[in-house]
Design an enzyme around this catalytic site. Structure first.
Site, PDB file in Angstrom:
ATOM      1  N   ARG A 172     104.708  52.266   0.980  1.00  0.00           N
ATOM      2  CA  ARG A 172     103.709  53.316   1.217  1.00  0.00           C
ATOM      3  C   ARG A 172     103.043  53.174   2.582  1.00  0.00           C
ATOM      4  O   ARG A 172     102.465  54.142   3.093  1.00  0.00           O
ATOM      5  CB  ARG A 172     102.662  53.301   0.113  1.00  0.00           C
ATOM      6  CG  ARG A 172     103.202  53.800  -1.232  1.00  0.00           C
ATOM      7  CD  ARG A 172     102.208  53.552  -2.358  1.00  0.00           C
ATOM      8  NE  ARG A 172     100.920  54.173  -2.104  1.00  0.00           N
ATOM      9  CZ  ARG A 172      99.818  53.899  -2.803  1.00  0.00           C
ATOM     10  NH1 ARG A 172      99.858  53.009  -3.787  1.00  0.00           N
ATOM     11  NH2 ARG A 172      98.679  54.516  -2.534  1.00  0.00           N
ATOM     12  N   ALA A 176     103.280  37.978  -2.044  1.00  0.00           N
ATOM     13  CA  ALA A 176     103.432  38.827  -0.856  1.00  0.00           C
ATOM     14  C   ALA A 176     104.879  39.263  -0.685  1.00  0.00           C
ATOM     15  O   ALA A 176     105.385  39.364   0.429  1.00  0.00           O
ATOM     16  CB  ALA A 176     102.944  38.086   0.385  1.00  0.00           C
ATOM     17  N   ASP A 211      97.770  41.476  -0.645  1.00  0.00           N
ATOM     18  CA  ASP A 211      97.194  42.771  -0.296  1.00  0.00           C
ATOM     19  C   ASP A 211      95.844  43.015  -0.969  1.00  0.00           C
ATOM     20  O   ASP A 211      95.363  44.143  -1.015  1.00  0.00           O
ATOM     21  CB  ASP A 211      98.169  43.901  -0.630  1.00  0.00           C
ATOM     22  CG  ASP A 211      98.554  43.937  -2.109  1.00  0.00           C
ATOM     23  OD1 ASP A 211      98.059  43.101  -2.882  1.00  0.00           O
ATOM     24  OD2 ASP A 211      99.372  44.810  -2.485  1.00  0.00           O
TER      25      ASP A 211
END
Length: 453
Positions: A18, A12, A105
């Site tokens: 983005r 992480a 993610d």
């Protein structure tokens, strides 16, 4: 099933540029829960002995979210996924079990899939590394896992380096891997960075192990969705939509009626009993449970609320945290509850605010009633007894108690307790001035005409 001890390493450290957000990427919520928490909840089903989170930019946010549930290692500079996993080695000093590498993610990997990976490590062919593969509808430019029907890997190859034959293989690399601790870090020490990015890639451990003559194996994920990474707001929205679709199917299979499924939104911890009916455009925030036979009518919003058997909610109702509706109670349109209990069979049919209140069984709360619970500094409670009748447009100014079977007349502002069986009427005396309105209108009309001249 493997009984070996397990450590999970969650990557992480990415900056998540983005997302264009001050909030760390892995803390963006899906169904009201940070994506990292979705992942860890699945991993907890395997009872890991160690949980190591590799952090970088925004580490304070992750540490605040997880607290002492994990240990943390900083990857700085960030030199690839292999380099990231290496940062966990000292955190696992003295540990001699399996290591499962996950991505913060990639939140929806199922516990069964994780378990299949660790179990595969201990099958008879004793693979050095187990890779989680998946078969997408369109393989695009994913790296390929070239393996036989038994899952034994011949090679791992990046798309740009793949031959036409390799690209014909549909099994793609998700990036998730499992290995015994000793194998994981021994192989990582041999990974080089002779590539365009100058980084150390975790998948390289597979080809190194194969070159040593050791077996490596692939386990296939149940779906592409299970291993989908989330890197942008659009991907976050797509993940939310997919999660909601699965939950709608789940609850209908469990005996819940959804009148317009696509318009109902659930939270990660929503609890619904069979024979609950939900009308269109209902939103469940975190912490809601709904008992058998309840009806949630259109355009209602529930959060932190408990709805009992055969209750009716809405339409256009709002239940906030601490709202409790007991069996067969009812709130209608434009009713709001917060830290309030509505007793069995009690009802507030419309245009009411019940905050910091207890309403006894069978009580009736008239339209426009509010419990005035806040003086600008402190909150106070209102207690309404069983079978009490509160007339429309009444203000109950807390702290105040309305006794059982009492009646509060419409339009009253109640500041003192009302005894059981008592009628309380708190209104100003009505004044009647015949002809006053006519004289007023005449005077105003004359004034307006004079101003025009």
């Amino acid at each position: 099933m493997s009984t070996h001890e397990l450590a999970i390493v969650v990557l992480a450290a990415g900056k998540g540029t983005r997302m264009k957000s001050d909030l760390h990427k892995v803390l963006h919520p899906i169904a009201g829960r940070p994506m990292l928490e979705h992942l860890l909840a699945s991993a907890e089903e395997l009872s890991p002995k160690h949980r190591v989170v590799i952090v970088g930019a925004g580490r304070e946010q992750i540490e605040t979210q997880l607290g002492e549930r994990a240990s943390y290692r900083v990857q700085e500079p960030q030199l690839g996924t292999g380099h990231a996993v290496q940062q966990a080695e000292d955190a696992l000093d003295g540990f001699d079990g399996d290591v499962l590498v996950l991505y913060g993610d990639v939140p929806f990997v199922k516990a069964a899939t994780m378990r299949a990976m660790t179990d595969r490590l201990h099958e008879s062919d004793s693979p050095a590394v187990v890779v989680l593969g998946f078969e997408p509808e369109d393989p695009l430019a994913y790296g390929r896992v070239v393996a036989d029907d038994a899952g034994r890997i011949a090679k791992m190859v990046e798309f740009k380096d793949a031959s036409d034959e390799d690209r014909a293989c549909r099994l793609c690399n998700s990036g998730l891997m499992a290995a015994r601790k000793s194998d994981m870090f021994d192989l990582l020490r041999r990974v080089g960075n002779d590539n365009a990015q100058g980084e150390y890639y975790l998948p390289d451990i597979v080809n190194i192990a194969i070159a040593d003559g050791r077996n490596c194996a692939a386990v296939k994920a149940g779906s592409e969705y299970e291993v989908a990474g989330i890197n942008s707001r659009a991907e976050l929205a797509a993940a939310e939509a997919q999660w909601q679709e699965e939950q709608r199917d789940h609850w209908m299979a469990e005996g819940v009626t959804l009148r317009a499924p696509d318009t109902v939104f659930f939270s990660w911890d929503t609890e619904l009993a069979p024979d609950v009916t939900i009308e269109p455009n209902v939103v469940f925030g975190p912490g809601v449970s709904v008992a058998r036979g309840a009806l949630i009518r259109a355009f209602s919003h529930l959060e932190g609320a408990s709805v009992g058997e055969d209750c009716k909610v809405g339409p256009y109702a709002r239940l906030r945290p601490g709202a409790v509706m007991e069996k067969d109670s009812f709130v209608g349109n434009f009713v709001e509850m917060k830290k309030a209990v509505l007793g069995e069979g009690a009802k507030a049919s419309h245009l009411t605010y019940l905050g910091d209140a207890t309403v006894g069984p069978g009580a009736n709360i008239g339209a426009g009633t509010i419990t005035c619970n806040y003086d600008g500094y402190f909150k106070y409670r209102t207690e309404i007894g069983a079978r009490a009748f509160i007339g429309s447009n009444s203000s109950l100014i807390a702290p105040v108690r309305i006794g059982e079977d009492a009646i509060v007349a419409a339009g009253s502002a109640v500041t003192r307790d009302v005894a059981e069986g008592e009628l309380r009427m708190v209104r100003a005396e009505q004044l009647v001035k015949p002809g006053w309105a006519d004289r007023f209108h005449d005077a105003m009309k004359k004034k307006k005409e004079s101003e025009k001249k």
